[in-house]
Motif scaffolding. Sequence first.
Motif, PDB file in Angstrom:
ATOM      1  N   PHE A 379      71.631  58.680  71.391  1.00  0.00           N
ATOM      2  CA  PHE A 379      71.271  58.809  72.805  1.00  0.00           C
ATOM      3  C   PHE A 379      72.109  57.857  73.661  1.00  0.00           C
ATOM      4  O   PHE A 379      72.163  56.648  73.377  1.00  0.00           O
ATOM      5  CB  PHE A 379      69.779  58.488  73.002  1.00  0.00           C
ATOM      6  CG  PHE A 379      68.857  59.427  72.272  1.00  0.00           C
ATOM      7  CD1 PHE A 379      68.380  59.101  71.007  1.00  0.00           C
ATOM      8  CD2 PHE A 379      68.492  60.636  72.835  1.00  0.00           C
ATOM      9  CE1 PHE A 379      67.541  59.973  70.318  1.00  0.00           C
ATOM     10  CE2 PHE A 379      67.652  61.517  72.161  1.00  0.00           C
ATOM     11  CZ  PHE A 379      67.179  61.187  70.896  1.00  0.00           C
ATOM     12  N   ALA A 380      72.711  58.411  74.726  1.00  0.00           N
ATOM     13  CA  ALA A 380      73.491  57.534  75.628  1.00  0.00           C
ATOM     14  C   ALA A 380      72.537  56.589  76.332  1.00  0.00           C
ATOM     15  O   ALA A 380      72.869  55.452  76.621  1.00  0.00           O
ATOM     16  CB  ALA A 380      74.236  58.384  76.643  1.00  0.00           C
ATOM     17  N   ARG A 381      71.361  57.070  76.612  1.00  0.00           N
ATOM     18  CA  ARG A 381      70.380  56.234  77.329  1.00  0.00           C
ATOM     19  C   ARG A 381      68.997  56.571  76.802  1.00  0.00           C
ATOM     20  O   ARG A 381      68.595  57.714  76.786  1.00  0.00           O
ATOM     21  CB  ARG A 381      70.427  56.598  78.834  1.00  0.00           C
ATOM     22  CG  ARG A 381      70.875  55.553  79.773  1.00  0.00           C
ATOM     23  CD  ARG A 381      70.734  55.979  81.215  1.00  0.00           C
ATOM     24  NE  ARG A 381      70.565  57.397  81.398  1.00  0.00           N
ATOM     25  CZ  ARG A 381      71.578  58.255  81.423  1.00  0.00           C
ATOM     26  NH1 ARG A 381      72.795  57.832  81.199  1.00  0.00           N
ATOM     27  NH2 ARG A 381      71.394  59.537  81.604  1.00  0.00           N
ATOM     28  N   LEU A 382      68.287  55.573  76.329  1.00  0.00           N
ATOM     29  CA  LEU A 382      66.926  55.825  75.845  1.00  0.00           C
ATOM     30  C   LEU A 382      66.146  54.536  76.068  1.00  0.00           C
ATOM     31  O   LEU A 382      66.688  53.441  75.871  1.00  0.00           O
ATOM     32  CB  LEU A 382      66.955  56.161  74.338  1.00  0.00           C
ATOM     33  CG  LEU A 382      65.654  56.671  73.733  1.00  0.00           C
ATOM     34  CD1 LEU A 382      65.393  58.112  74.210  1.00  0.00           C
ATOM     35  CD2 LEU A 382      65.715  56.665  72.203  1.00  0.00           C
ATOM     36  N   ARG A 383      64.899  54.659  76.491  1.00  0.00           N
ATOM     37  CA  ARG A 383      64.100  53.462  76.751  1.00  0.00           C
ATOM     38  C   ARG A 383      63.901  52.659  75.476  1.00  0.00           C
ATOM     39  O   ARG A 383      63.977  51.435  75.485  1.00  0.00           O
ATOM     40  CB  ARG A 383      62.753  53.888  77.324  1.00  0.00           C
ATOM     41  CG  ARG A 383      61.849  52.739  77.656  1.00  0.00           C
ATOM     42  CD  ARG A 383      60.615  53.188  78.377  1.00  0.00           C
ATOM     43  NE  ARG A 383      59.801  52.053  78.723  1.00  0.00           N
ATOM     44  CZ  ARG A 383      60.123  51.172  79.666  1.00  0.00           C
ATOM     45  NH1 ARG A 383      61.228  51.335  80.359  1.00  0.00           N
ATOM     46  NH2 ARG A 383      59.352  50.139  79.916  1.00  0.00           N
ATOM     47  N   GLN A 384      63.668  53.380  74.340  1.00  0.00           N
ATOM     48  CA  GLN A 384      63.470  52.670  73.072  1.00  0.00           C
ATOM     49  C   GLN A 384      64.836  52.465  72.411  1.00  0.00           C
ATOM     50  O   GLN A 384      65.851  52.969  72.872  1.00  0.00           O
ATOM     51  CB  GLN A 384      62.562  53.506  72.130  1.00  0.00           C
ATOM     52  CG  GLN A 384      61.107  53.518  72.526  1.00  0.00           C
ATOM     53  CD  GLN A 384      60.846  54.404  73.719  1.00  0.00           C
ATOM     54  OE1 GLN A 384      61.586  55.364  73.922  1.00  0.00           O
ATOM     55  NE2 GLN A 384      59.822  54.099  74.507  1.00  0.00           N
ATOM     56  N   VAL A 395      63.017  55.739  65.662  1.00  0.00           N
ATOM     57  CA  VAL A 395      62.833  55.273  67.040  1.00  0.00           C
ATOM     58  C   VAL A 395      62.014  53.987  67.000  1.00  0.00           C
ATOM     59  O   VAL A 395      60.911  53.952  66.443  1.00  0.00           O
ATOM     60  CB  VAL A 395      62.114  56.347  67.887  1.00  0.00           C
ATOM     61  CG1 VAL A 395      61.909  55.849  69.307  1.00  0.00           C
ATOM     62  CG2 VAL A 395      62.926  57.652  67.891  1.00  0.00           C
ATOM     63  N   HIS A 396      62.601  52.916  67.560  1.00  0.00           N
ATOM     64  CA  HIS A 396      61.951  51.598  67.494  1.00  0.00           C
ATOM     65  C   HIS A 396      61.255  51.293  68.818  1.00  0.00           C
ATOM     66  O   HIS A 396      61.906  51.172  69.855  1.00  0.00           O
ATOM     67  CB  HIS A 396      63.007  50.524  67.197  1.00  0.00           C
ATOM     68  CG  HIS A 396      63.624  50.658  65.834  1.00  0.00           C
ATOM     69  ND1 HIS A 396      64.868  51.215  65.621  1.00  0.00           N
ATOM     70  CD2 HIS A 396      63.150  50.349  64.606  1.00  0.00           C
ATOM     71  CE1 HIS A 396      65.144  51.210  64.324  1.00  0.00           C
ATOM     72  NE2 HIS A 396      64.130  50.692  63.680  1.00  0.00           N
ATOM     73  N   VAL A 397      59.939  51.201  68.754  1.00  0.00           N
ATOM     74  CA  VAL A 397      59.147  50.957  69.966  1.00  0.00           C
ATOM     75  C   VAL A 397      58.853  49.460  70.091  1.00  0.00           C
ATOM     76  O   VAL A 397      58.234  48.881  69.199  1.00  0.00           O
ATOM     77  CB  VAL A 397      57.820  51.762  69.908  1.00  0.00           C
ATOM     78  CG1 VAL A 397      56.990  51.508  71.157  1.00  0.00           C
ATOM     79  CG2 VAL A 397      58.116  53.249  69.751  1.00  0.00           C
ATOM     80  N   HIS A 448      55.671  43.270  66.288  1.00  0.00           N
ATOM     81  CA  HIS A 448      57.042  42.954  66.705  1.00  0.00           C
ATOM     82  C   HIS A 448      57.772  44.226  67.160  1.00  0.00           C
ATOM     83  O   HIS A 448      58.174  44.359  68.297  1.00  0.00           O
ATOM     84  CB  HIS A 448      57.820  42.298  65.556  1.00  0.00           C
ATOM     85  CG  HIS A 448      57.107  41.139  64.932  1.00  0.00           C
ATOM     86  ND1 HIS A 448      56.780  40.002  65.634  1.00  0.00           N
ATOM     87  CD2 HIS A 448      56.632  40.942  63.675  1.00  0.00           C
ATOM     88  CE1 HIS A 448      56.159  39.153  64.826  1.00  0.00           C
ATOM     89  NE2 HIS A 448      56.052  39.697  63.637  1.00  0.00           N
ATOM     90  N   VAL A 449      57.947  45.176  66.229  1.00  0.00           N
ATOM     91  CA  VAL A 449      58.620  46.452  66.523  1.00  0.00           C
ATOM     92  C   VAL A 449      57.951  47.518  65.648  1.00  0.00           C
ATOM     93  O   VAL A 449      57.830  47.320  64.437  1.00  0.00           O
ATOM     94  CB  VAL A 449      60.128  46.406  66.183  1.00  0.00           C
ATOM     95  CG1 VAL A 449      60.773  47.771  66.423  1.00  0.00           C
ATOM     96  CG2 VAL A 449      60.846  45.317  66.977  1.00  0.00           C
ATOM     97  N   SER A 450      57.547  48.618  66.274  1.00  0.00           N
ATOM     98  CA  SER A 450      56.940  49.719  65.503  1.00  0.00           C
ATOM     99  C   SER A 450      57.940  50.863  65.399  1.00  0.00           C
ATOM    100  O   SER A 450      58.499  51.291  66.417  1.00  0.00           O
ATOM    101  CB  SER A 450      55.669  50.197  66.207  1.00  0.00           C
ATOM    102  OG  SER A 450      54.739  49.120  66.292  1.00  0.00           O
ATOM    103  N   THR A 451      58.172  51.329  64.179  1.00  0.00           N
ATOM    104  CA  THR A 451      59.227  52.316  63.936  1.00  0.00           C
ATOM    105  C   THR A 451      58.638  53.700  63.709  1.00  0.00           C
ATOM    106  O   THR A 451      57.752  53.864  62.855  1.00  0.00           O
ATOM    107  CB  THR A 451      60.039  51.924  62.689  1.00  0.00           C
ATOM    108  OG1 THR A 451      60.452  50.561  62.808  1.00  0.00           O
ATOM    109  CG2 THR A 451      61.259  52.820  62.532  1.00  0.00           C
TER     110      THR A 451
END
Length: 603
Positions: A379-384, A395-397, A448-451
Amino acid sequence: MNTSFHVSIPAHARVALFLLAGALATARAAEPAREFRKESPAERAARMAWFTEARFGMFITWGLYAIPAGEWKGKEIPGIGEWIMNRAKIPLSEYRELVKQFNPTRYDPQEWVRIAQRAGMRYIVITSKHHDGFCLWDSKETDYDVASTPYGRDLLRPLADAARAAGLRMCFYYSIMDWQHPNYDPLPAWDKDRPGHRPDMDAYVRYMKAQLRELIEGMGPLGILWFDGEWEPTWTHERGVDLYNYVRSLQPSIIVNNRVDKGRKGMAGMTAEGEFAGDYGTPEQEVPSRSFPEGVYWESCMTMNDTWGYKKHDHNWKSVTQLIRTLVDIASKGGNFLLNVGPKADGTFPPEIVERLEAIGQWMEKNGESIYGTTASPFARLRQRCTKKNGRLYVHVFERPASGLVTLPGLTNTIRGAKWLATGAALEVLRHEDAPAIRIPELLPDPHVSTIQVDVDGIPATLPVPIIQDDDGSVELPGSDARLEGASLRYDMLSDSISGWAATDDAVRWSFHLRKPGDYRIEIEYACAKGDEGGDVQVTIVDQVVTGRLETSGSSHRFHRRELGTIRLTEPGEWTAVVRGRKPETAKTLMHLRGVRLLPVAR
Ligand code: FHN
């Protein structure tokens, strides 16, 4: 220096052997090394394969400087601990007294490797010789080494053996700059009248080559030769290419970083265009803001507090969350994370480091699949953040979006299923505003980070998507997605910014989709070298304009954010933002623009 011989060779034969050995060494050092830079992308990818699989390594910065640990003659010395000889202006005659104190009786290489392995690290890079010139192994080329200390024996071979036994790659850091060697040029500025010094870089290069041969042939095969200290003018591109080829000739499969040559672009660390030697870029204490094309390899090295070498008063430790999110951010851009440990003089790791590595290891145990062997987000741009491997996205939230929806705009694949990687709990897949989305519960599985593991049909691919206002109401306009209107304007991937502003009608333009009308603060992120400041910049959206005067950010690759004012956008839909400016006559460029952000004015 090594011990004595007990062999009964007659004197005349010994002389002949000595002369022959000398002639061979001179001939070998004189022969031009083979040109190793000319390899195909496929050959290079094969040589880099373990590196891109590993993604995560341990940097160990250790030496005499761990003894003073940031203090000298009762005074705290500012700056990074391994530079104390420089920062406290300690002459070699005094500094070398530390050799008599170096006795890491609690050094346990197996324990170090166990800690690295449990943290999920796949390779170890240790300072065999830092700028102070002290060697952590028993080198035949000098007595300024561990053999001359009370400890008296090699530190590196036991670590290499333990690392390889545990399946980790052993790598050595080696500083080109040397503050003690009698032939290194220049002498340190603070120790100018050092007796016996004879600047001779050819002689010093022969010394380095002999030591590198000891390290590679004596303790190899190695993963990486991690050069550093290449910035002084006496180190040239020609010498860098020669040293790269020399090291590769000793072990063709070895990886060499870009600090062997002169191509590194400052702390941003990537290699400038041109024929510079070095297999990968080395950003330091920072993460590039974007990924790079396939075949560009890089590794961000970072400290856990503010120093590489141990300092007793440096307690500015990064949190576990910060460290894990940095690892994820780096992997999402296709890079490696080399995380530093500064052991104490007794050979132990500070407890704060052990705790953090243990916690990172617990996260890696459940989420490592989303890091190892992955490549950059599609993704060129993604919030996560996002990584990919085979037909899977990870995808790392970091923070749960208020809507509870993780959207994947632009994804062209069909999603076959989604679940939390750590728990296996299935997640609902849906479409939201014409984009694939995944609904996530209030409670995330990891602090910390949810995948999220997202299985898709085929190889993950995306289409460019218009810039859409984010869930939190902000609109990011990155330089990489701008339309440039001006002959000299150009987007530079290395710095992820636009520069080359020459004419007042040069313009940088974005279109974006607004979902929520309202008032927005306009913020620009830019760098402006000292001496280029004073230009005027304006951001126009339809008939509204905000302007500002540009201050220096300190250098052309140090970026800062500045608010220019507020603009009212009265309805949802497509809008266009344009940036123009006027540079001062004497300035090289108006600025290096990384991007513009619209931030909703809190009601
Ligand atoms: O001067 C060194 C510094 O001591 C440290 O080793 C870092 C780690 O990459 N490298 C140099 C600074 O860029």
